[in-house]
Scaffold this motif. Sequence first.
Motif, PDB file in Angstrom:
ATOM      1  N   GLN A 242       0.868  -1.173   0.000  1.00 38.55           N
ATOM      2  CA  GLN A 242       0.000   0.000   0.000  1.00 38.55           C
ATOM      3  C   GLN A 242       0.899   1.215   0.000  1.00 38.55           C
ATOM      4  O   GLN A 242       1.949   1.212   0.619  1.00 38.55           O
TER       5      GLN A 242
ATOM      6  N   LEU B 229       1.164   5.748  -0.156  1.00 41.84           N
ATOM      7  CA  LEU B 229       0.459   6.966   0.217  1.00 41.84           C
ATOM      8  C   LEU B 229      -0.599   7.359  -0.798  1.00 41.84           C
ATOM      9  O   LEU B 229      -1.598   7.953  -0.461  1.00 41.84           O
TER      10      LEU B 229
ATOM     11  N   SER C  77      -5.964   5.024  -1.643  1.00 51.06           N
ATOM     12  CA  SER C  77      -6.880   5.057  -0.524  1.00 51.06           C
ATOM     13  C   SER C  77      -7.091   3.653   0.007  1.00 51.06           C
ATOM     14  O   SER C  77      -7.434   2.754  -0.742  1.00 51.06           O
ATOM     15  N   PRO C  78      -6.883   3.456   1.301  1.00 53.13           N
ATOM     16  CA  PRO C  78      -7.072   2.123   1.867  1.00 53.13           C
ATOM     17  C   PRO C  78      -8.494   1.913   2.363  1.00 53.13           C
ATOM     18  O   PRO C  78      -8.810   0.901   2.940  1.00 53.13           O
ATOM     19  N   SER C  79      -9.332   2.908   2.131  1.00 53.58           N
ATOM     20  CA  SER C  79     -10.583   2.921   2.872  1.00 53.58           C
ATOM     21  C   SER C  79     -11.606   1.914   2.369  1.00 53.58           C
ATOM     22  O   SER C  79     -12.488   1.535   3.109  1.00 53.58           O
ATOM     23  N   ARG C  80     -11.493   1.450   1.149  1.00 55.30           N
ATOM     24  CA  ARG C  80     -12.586   0.638   0.640  1.00 55.30           C
ATOM     25  C   ARG C  80     -12.095  -0.481  -0.257  1.00 55.30           C
ATOM     26  O   ARG C  80     -11.290  -0.280  -1.149  1.00 55.30           O
ATOM     27  N   ASN C  81     -12.567  -1.642   0.004  1.00 56.09           N
ATOM     28  CA  ASN C  81     -12.401  -2.767  -0.917  1.00 56.09           C
ATOM     29  C   ASN C  81     -10.958  -3.093  -1.260  1.00 56.09           C
ATOM     30  O   ASN C  81     -10.676  -3.545  -2.360  1.00 56.09           O
ATOM     31  N   HIS C  82     -10.043  -2.879  -0.348  1.00 57.11           N
ATOM     32  CA  HIS C  82      -8.669  -3.204  -0.677  1.00 57.11           C
ATOM     33  C   HIS C  82      -8.309  -4.600  -0.217  1.00 57.11           C
ATOM     34  O   HIS C  82      -7.230  -5.074  -0.470  1.00 57.11           O
ATOM     35  N   HIS C  83      -9.215  -5.246   0.465  1.00 55.55           N
ATOM     36  CA  HIS C  83      -8.866  -6.536   1.034  1.00 55.55           C
ATOM     37  C   HIS C  83      -9.050  -7.657   0.015  1.00 55.55           C
ATOM     38  O   HIS C  83     -10.008  -7.651  -0.741  1.00 55.55           O
TER      39      HIS C  83
ATOM     40  N   LEU D 238     -10.047 -10.547   0.459  1.00 54.24           N
ATOM     41  CA  LEU D 238     -11.283 -11.294   0.678  1.00 54.24           C
ATOM     42  C   LEU D 238     -12.495 -10.372   0.612  1.00 54.24           C
ATOM     43  O   LEU D 238     -13.617 -10.789   0.847  1.00 54.24           O
ATOM     44  N   GLY D 239     -12.262  -9.113   0.318  1.00 55.29           N
ATOM     45  CA  GLY D 239     -13.368  -8.156   0.245  1.00 55.29           C
ATOM     46  C   GLY D 239     -14.110  -8.277  -1.079  1.00 55.29           C
ATOM     47  O   GLY D 239     -13.754  -9.058  -1.950  1.00 55.29           O
ATOM     48  N   ARG D 240     -15.128  -7.435  -1.219  1.00 58.94           N
ATOM     49  CA  ARG D 240     -15.896  -7.517  -2.456  1.00 58.94           C
ATOM     50  C   ARG D 240     -15.386  -6.500  -3.461  1.00 58.94           C
ATOM     51  O   ARG D 240     -14.596  -5.634  -3.143  1.00 58.94           O
TER      52      ARG D 240
ATOM     53  N   ILE E 106      -6.598 -11.217   6.865  1.00 61.91           N
ATOM     54  CA  ILE E 106      -7.960 -11.366   7.398  1.00 61.91           C
ATOM     55  C   ILE E 106      -7.909 -11.590   8.910  1.00 61.91           C
ATOM     56  O   ILE E 106      -8.777 -11.116   9.648  1.00 61.91           O
TER      57      ILE E 106
ATOM     58  N   ARG F 197      -7.833  -8.338  10.664  1.00 60.25           N
ATOM     59  CA  ARG F 197      -9.170  -7.756  10.795  1.00 60.25           C
ATOM     60  C   ARG F 197      -9.973  -8.440  11.894  1.00 60.25           C
ATOM     61  O   ARG F 197     -10.632  -7.769  12.709  1.00 60.25           O
TER      62      ARG F 197
ATOM     63  N   HIS G 212       2.513  -3.941   8.763  1.00 61.55           N
ATOM     64  CA  HIS G 212       1.887  -2.936   7.902  1.00 61.55           C
ATOM     65  C   HIS G 212       2.750  -1.675   7.819  1.00 61.55           C
ATOM     66  O   HIS G 212       2.964  -1.112   6.742  1.00 61.55           O
TER      67      HIS G 212
END
Lengths: 115, 158
Positions: free
Chosen positions: B3, B5, B8-14, B16-18, B57, B60, B121
């Motif tokens: 990751q 600078l 944006s890490p805020s959404r859907n970066h995982h 296993l995410g969608r 995961i 999280r 991280h």
Amino acid sequence: MVTNITSFGRSGLSDWLIQRVSAIILALYTLFIVAYLLLNPELDYATWHGLFAQTWMRIFSLLAFVSLAAHAWIGLWTVTTDYLKATAIRVGVQTFIILAIFVFLVWGIQVLWGA
Amino acid sequence: MPQSLGRSPSRNHHPLGRFSTGLGAGQESVYRAVNSKRPVNLDLSTIQFPLPALTSIAHRITGVILFVGLIFAFWALDTSLSSPAGFEAVSDALAHNILAKLIAWGLLSALAFHLVAGIKHLLMDVDIGVTLEGGVQKAQITVIVSAVLIILAGVWVW
């Protein structure tokens, strides 16, 4: 830039930075508490209470609690936004989380200055 | 996942995410590719995840566990500072109550893993080991170091 009105700092970059600064503060606080408890195996109430009566310890603890509030919100916002697809459920859970964080923050301040 | 600078890490970066649905014009082709009729396998239970995905995961999951566990930590702090009797109640529970010991060990374990994975991280944020090999290696180190800390936490509690 990704913006979302329910995120902590209104932008992903802001959240990213706050998450890391709060993480470092929480790591330092954790290491301090663990080291203190390990170095004081025969801890008694007077010593323990005396530690939290010090102004620097109250400020350090408050800094950790505020960091915890921000860190928990950014982390749980990310997780709930990723996995809870139904808007009503997600907003309901996020509202509960905000209230819980607020309660913990007030509780923490009460513990630090109420005794 | 590496990751930087700029991202944006805020959404859907995982892993296993969608997938994201709010796409810009430049991502439209990606969106079409994902939705094309090529054979895809999105049944997570049949996918073997690489170790970095599992530690991610777990980072999280331990974060959520720690948030739930805050109620025990705040209770212990509040009660132990409230009076000498409260202090005795907390230290007595931690010394003799098996459930209190299990909760303490569980939360210390979650904290150990979350902390170690968090340091991983931060290392990636300063561009240390942001390669495929480095990612796998750091995930292995995360598992080993946190396993040692979890055992030590168990020794401490008991």
